[in-house]
Motif scaffolding. Sequence first.
Motif, PDB file in Angstrom:
ATOM      1  N   THR A 154      56.488 -22.966  30.314  1.00 42.88           N
ATOM      2  CA  THR A 154      55.405 -23.772  30.702  1.00 42.88           C
ATOM      3  C   THR A 154      53.821 -23.690  31.501  1.00 42.88           C
ATOM      4  N   ALA A 155      54.033 -22.430  31.703  1.00 48.93           N
ATOM      5  CA  ALA A 155      52.514 -22.428  32.662  1.00 48.93           C
ATOM      6  C   ALA A 155      51.342 -21.491  32.026  1.00 48.93           C
ATOM      7  N   LYS A 156      52.411 -20.329  30.538  1.00 48.50           N
ATOM      8  CA  LYS A 156      51.616 -19.111  29.843  1.00 48.50           C
ATOM      9  C   LYS A 156      51.072 -18.650  30.422  1.00 48.50           C
ATOM     10  N   PRO A 157      52.302 -17.692  31.149  1.00 44.29           N
ATOM     11  CA  PRO A 157      51.284 -16.498  32.137  1.00 44.29           C
ATOM     12  C   PRO A 157      51.004 -15.195  30.595  1.00 44.29           C
ATOM     13  N   ASP A 158      50.421 -14.436  31.071  1.00 43.86           N
ATOM     14  CA  ASP A 158      50.227 -13.341  29.787  1.00 43.86           C
ATOM     15  C   ASP A 158      51.721 -12.588  29.699  1.00 43.86           C
ATOM     16  N   ALA A 159      52.715 -12.522  30.711  1.00 37.93           N
ATOM     17  CA  ALA A 159      53.461 -12.165  30.254  1.00 37.93           C
ATOM     18  C   ALA A 159      54.412 -12.034  31.243  1.00 37.93           C
ATOM     19  N   SER A 193      63.951 -14.242  24.206  1.00 35.34           N
ATOM     20  CA  SER A 193      62.891 -13.932  23.607  1.00 35.34           C
ATOM     21  C   SER A 193      63.458 -14.692  22.430  1.00 35.34           C
ATOM     22  N   GLY A 194      64.940 -15.426  22.169  1.00 34.97           N
ATOM     23  CA  GLY A 194      65.547 -15.948  21.135  1.00 34.97           C
ATOM     24  C   GLY A 194      65.362 -17.756  22.192  1.00 34.97           C
ATOM     25  N   ILE A 214      52.547 -15.389  24.617  1.00 29.86           N
ATOM     26  CA  ILE A 214      53.448 -15.202  25.852  1.00 29.86           C
ATOM     27  C   ILE A 214      54.229 -13.642  25.546  1.00 29.86           C
ATOM     28  N   LYS A 215      54.229 -12.197  26.014  1.00 30.19           N
ATOM     29  CA  LYS A 215      54.686 -11.401  26.208  1.00 30.19           C
ATOM     30  C   LYS A 215      56.080 -10.620  27.376  1.00 30.19           C
ATOM     31  N   LEU A 216      56.680  -9.621  26.689  1.00 30.16           N
ATOM     32  CA  LEU A 216      57.849  -9.937  27.472  1.00 30.16           C
ATOM     33  C   LEU A 216      57.675  -8.359  28.118  1.00 30.16           C
ATOM     34  N   TRP A 217      58.033  -8.508  29.978  1.00 27.70           N
ATOM     35  CA  TRP A 217      58.062  -6.568  30.308  1.00 27.70           C
ATOM     36  C   TRP A 217      59.719  -7.129  30.706  1.00 27.70           C
ATOM     37  N   GLY A 248      60.371  -2.878  21.570  1.00 27.29           N
ATOM     38  CA  GLY A 248      59.171  -2.692  20.915  1.00 27.29           C
ATOM     39  C   GLY A 248      57.807  -2.973  19.634  1.00 27.29           C
ATOM     40  N   LEU A 249      59.295  -2.013  18.401  1.00 29.93           N
ATOM     41  CA  LEU A 249      58.387  -2.404  17.488  1.00 29.93           C
ATOM     42  C   LEU A 249      58.400  -3.579  16.036  1.00 29.93           C
ATOM     43  N   GLU A 250      59.885  -4.617  17.220  1.00 25.04           N
ATOM     44  CA  GLU A 250      60.493  -5.840  16.818  1.00 25.04           C
ATOM     45  C   GLU A 250      59.513  -6.581  17.361  1.00 25.04           C
ATOM     46  N   ASP A 251      58.358  -7.414  16.588  1.00 24.08           N
ATOM     47  CA  ASP A 251      57.325  -8.491  16.820  1.00 24.08           C
ATOM     48  C   ASP A 251      57.589  -9.534  17.197  1.00 24.08           C
ATOM     49  N   ASP A 252      59.382  -9.961  17.064  1.00 18.10           N
ATOM     50  CA  ASP A 252      60.314 -11.067  17.602  1.00 18.10           C
ATOM     51  C   ASP A 252      60.831 -11.260  18.511  1.00 18.10           C
ATOM     52  N   VAL A 253      60.687  -9.802  19.189  1.00 20.51           N
ATOM     53  CA  VAL A 253      61.204  -9.744  20.874  1.00 20.51           C
ATOM     54  C   VAL A 253      60.130 -10.055  21.514  1.00 20.51           C
ATOM     55  N   ARG A 254      58.788  -9.533  21.521  1.00 18.96           N
ATOM     56  CA  ARG A 254      57.709  -9.576  21.745  1.00 18.96           C
ATOM     57  C   ARG A 254      57.820  -8.680  23.047  1.00 18.96           C
ATOM     58  N   LEU A 255      57.729  -7.469  23.328  1.00 19.96           N
ATOM     59  CA  LEU A 255      58.592  -6.387  24.207  1.00 19.96           C
ATOM     60  C   LEU A 255      56.801  -5.637  24.272  1.00 19.96           C
ATOM     61  N   ASP A 256      56.005  -5.887  25.238  1.00 21.29           N
ATOM     62  CA  ASP A 256      55.041  -5.386  25.597  1.00 21.29           C
ATOM     63  C   ASP A 256      55.194  -4.038  26.953  1.00 21.29           C
ATOM     64  N   ALA A 257      55.733  -3.696  27.799  1.00 23.53           N
ATOM     65  CA  ALA A 257      55.852  -3.247  28.319  1.00 23.53           C
ATOM     66  C   ALA A 257      57.424  -2.604  29.706  1.00 23.53           C
ATOM     67  N   LEU A 258      57.886  -1.423  29.519  1.00 23.10           N
ATOM     68  CA  LEU A 258      58.325  -1.516  30.553  1.00 23.10           C
ATOM     69  C   LEU A 258      58.079  -0.795  31.878  1.00 23.10           C
TER      70      LEU A 258
END
Length: 300
Positions: free
Chosen positions: A91-96, A112-113, A124-127, A146-156
Amino acid sequence: MAAAGKTIRPRRSVLYVPGSNTRAIEKAKGLDVDSIIFDLEDAVAPEAKLDAREQVYQAVKAGDFGHRELVIRINALTSEFGRSDLDAAITAKPDAIALPKVNGPADLKLVSGILKAQGADPAIKLWAMMETPLAMLNAKGIGLSGLEDDVRLDALVMGTNDLAKETGVAIAPGRAELMPWLMTCVAAARAGRISIIDGVFNDFSKPEAFAEECAQGARMGMDGKTLIHPSQIEACHRAFSPGPYELAWARKMIAAFDDPANKSKGVVQVEGQMVERLHADMGRHLVAVAEAIEARNMAG
């Protein structure tokens, strides 16, 4: 490092801010930092977690952090606080949203589901926090998510303190004992075309040792470093920003291959050195990083 088609976003300095610390949250608005992780997990005592969640929610929702990338680290979904943390973060809508103790790709797909089911903002991405023995064994699969768009992974993000705790490995100067895992995670991130952020340096009273560890992380290919104190920002930026000599050399390589006379060549000579086209491509990335940093600085 950005994947093809992704915008490069500087993540040289990633500062942890305890979600329970009102003063630190307010101070972060004026710090020259690339990213902020508002921590609801390790940095917050159990009795303070509900108030911290509300405080971080309000701060992120209100914004006013300028160019700074905003990330909320939630508690594990297996804890009593995790799911409510996740709902508030959506709800807060951070970048990740940073997920602690990711053990494998299934953990990312679960979250991501949930984001998809709740209609969370696609921005909103996932780290993924890399801080468990299983994460090290499953680094390849986590990174390739990270190659799967629906997973949203953007960083380790390397959680070296937790990793040391879980494995019994010592964190000694030079980090030799941790190096196999650190480099494995660098490779995993690059395979997944996502960023990788180095772990924290615990003793901010030793600036020279901190600067050396930043330089080490940059040599390893890390994009930046997580920080525990604002005094660490400047040295971190020096280490993870392209230097004048590097940029000048990169531009010379690019110019050489942009010369129509070299259009079909795979190797050219630049100031007495043999340079391959792949080196020019690396130079283009370096220049793009420098331009992204400059744009970030101009944004204020």
